[in-house]
Scaffold this motif. Structure first.
Motif, mmCIF file in Angstrom:
data_model
loop_
_atom_site.group_PDB
_atom_site.id
_atom_site.type_symbol
_atom_site.label_atom_id
_atom_site.label_comp_id
_atom_site.label_asym_id
_atom_site.label_seq_id
_atom_site.Cartn_x
_atom_site.Cartn_y
_atom_site.Cartn_z
ATOM 1 N N VAL A 153 0.845 -1.201 0.000
ATOM 2 C CA VAL A 153 0.000 0.000 0.000
ATOM 3 C C VAL A 153 0.879 1.249 0.000
ATOM 4 O O VAL A 153 0.622 2.207 -0.738
ATOM 5 C CB VAL A 153 -0.961 -0.001 1.210
ATOM 6 N N ALA A 154 1.922 1.237 0.827
ATOM 7 C CA ALA A 154 2.826 2.390 0.905
ATOM 8 C C ALA A 154 3.479 2.668 -0.443
ATOM 9 O O ALA A 154 3.606 3.834 -0.861
ATOM 10 C CB ALA A 154 3.894 2.149 1.971
ATOM 11 N N ALA A 155 3.879 1.611 -1.154
ATOM 12 C CA ALA A 155 4.500 1.787 -2.473
ATOM 13 C C ALA A 155 3.508 2.380 -3.466
ATOM 14 O O ALA A 155 3.858 3.278 -4.253
ATOM 15 C CB ALA A 155 5.033 0.448 -2.970
ATOM 16 N N GLU A 156 2.271 1.907 -3.429
ATOM 17 C CA GLU A 156 1.258 2.440 -4.346
ATOM 18 C C GLU A 156 0.949 3.905 -4.032
ATOM 19 O O GLU A 156 0.745 4.716 -4.938
ATOM 20 C CB GLU A 156 -0.021 1.597 -4.285
ATOM 21 N N LEU A 157 0.910 4.244 -2.744
ATOM 22 C CA LEU A 157 0.677 5.639 -2.366
ATOM 23 C C LEU A 157 1.834 6.528 -2.818
ATOM 24 O O LEU A 157 1.613 7.650 -3.268
ATOM 25 C CB LEU A 157 0.476 5.753 -0.851
ATOM 26 N N ALA A 158 3.052 6.026 -2.709
ATOM 27 C CA ALA A 158 4.217 6.798 -3.150
ATOM 28 C C ALA A 158 4.143 7.070 -4.652
ATOM 29 O O ALA A 158 4.484 8.170 -5.114
ATOM 30 C CB ALA A 158 5.504 6.052 -2.800
ATOM 31 N N GLU A 159 3.659 6.084 -5.408
ATOM 32 C CA GLU A 159 3.494 6.279 -6.855
ATOM 33 C C GLU A 159 2.455 7.360 -7.143
ATOM 34 O O GLU A 159 2.529 8.048 -8.168
ATOM 35 C CB GLU A 159 3.076 4.973 -7.530
ATOM 36 N N LEU A 160 1.498 7.515 -6.227
ATOM 37 C CA LEU A 160 0.468 8.546 -6.376
ATOM 38 C C LEU A 160 0.916 9.872 -5.750
ATOM 39 O O LEU A 160 0.121 10.779 -5.551
ATOM 40 C CB LEU A 160 -0.837 8.085 -5.719
ATOM 41 N N VAL A 161 2.194 9.968 -5.424
ATOM 42 C CA VAL A 161 2.819 11.156 -4.838
ATOM 43 C C VAL A 161 2.224 11.471 -3.454
ATOM 44 O O VAL A 161 1.950 12.625 -3.119
ATOM 45 C CB VAL A 161 2.722 12.388 -5.783
ATOM 46 N N LEU A 162 2.047 10.435 -2.671
ATOM 47 C CA LEU A 162 1.628 10.600 -1.287
ATOM 48 C C LEU A 162 2.442 9.620 -0.436
ATOM 49 O O LEU A 162 1.926 8.653 0.111
ATOM 50 C CB LEU A 162 0.128 10.329 -1.135
ATOM 51 N N PRO A 163 3.768 9.888 -0.335
ATOM 52 C CA PRO A 163 4.630 8.955 0.384
ATOM 53 C C PRO A 163 4.370 8.963 1.888
ATOM 54 O O PRO A 163 3.989 9.982 2.457
ATOM 55 C CB PRO A 163 6.040 9.459 0.072
#
Length: 199
Positions: A153-163
């Protein structure tokens, strides 16, 4: 484009405090109708005018509203709403921030969850996204190991520019509250009972 709407949200939900960066991103995404964050976090942010769950008595009958014990509970809950700043529906009920004045000011706001039975739960993390959303949602992903799911989930959020501040489930900030919400709620209700002569 959303400055006035964000300011209104801040006034209504956070007593005018600055909106944390991640919350700002999530609010704008919801208002734009984006589903990328919703798919991962399953949060529904309050719209203007929605009643704070601790202040909502619409589900009670006139008889219940007239009951002194219920009046004490409702008055105590109204006092608690000064410190429990709920911003979204999600998790076990609602999530937001614990902003009691006795909490340290040199750290990120504590996260809090209120379930539908009016029990308070602490959430680990430095941001709403990290603690109240990603960590909770990690339990519902296809990956059975919550630590691996959290990292995904954290990796996907980082891809959405919400690290997140960490991709390690066990490294999330889990500082204790200075003031325990459950204990304070009991104290406030008891004080209201005393005012009404119920002791």
């Amino acid at each position: 484009m959303y400055d006035e709407r964000l300011a209104e949200f801040s006034r209504e939900r956070l007593d005018g405090r600055p909106i944390p960066d991640d919350l700002r991103v999530l609010l704008v995404a919801q208002w734009e109708g984006r589903t990328d964050f919703t798919r991962l976090l399953d949060l529904d942010f309050f719209e203007a005018g929605e009643v704070h769950p601790l202040l909502d008595t619409s589900y009670l009958s006139e008889k219940e509203l007239a009951d002194p014990e219920m009046q004490a509970v409702n008055a105590g809950a109204a006092e608690m709403a000064k410190y429990v700043k709920l911003v979204a529906k999600g998790g076990k009920g609602w999530i937001g921030y614990w902003l009691h004045p006795d909490e340290p000011t040199d750290r990120a706001w504590h996260l809090i969850e209120l379930d539908t039975e009016f029990t308070f739960w602490g959430l680990a993390g430095l941001t709403l996204t990290e603690g109240a959303a990603a960590a909770e949602q990690a339990r519902y992903q296809d990956e059975p190991d919550k630590r691996i799911a959290f990292t995904q989930v954290a990796a996907e959020l980082a891809e959405l520019v919400l690290p997140l501040s960490t991709q390690d489930y066990d490294a999330r900030d889990d500082a204790e509250y200075a003031v325990d919400p459950e204990e304070l709620m009991e104290e406030l209700i008891e004080a209201e009972r005393e005012k009404l002569g119920l002791r």
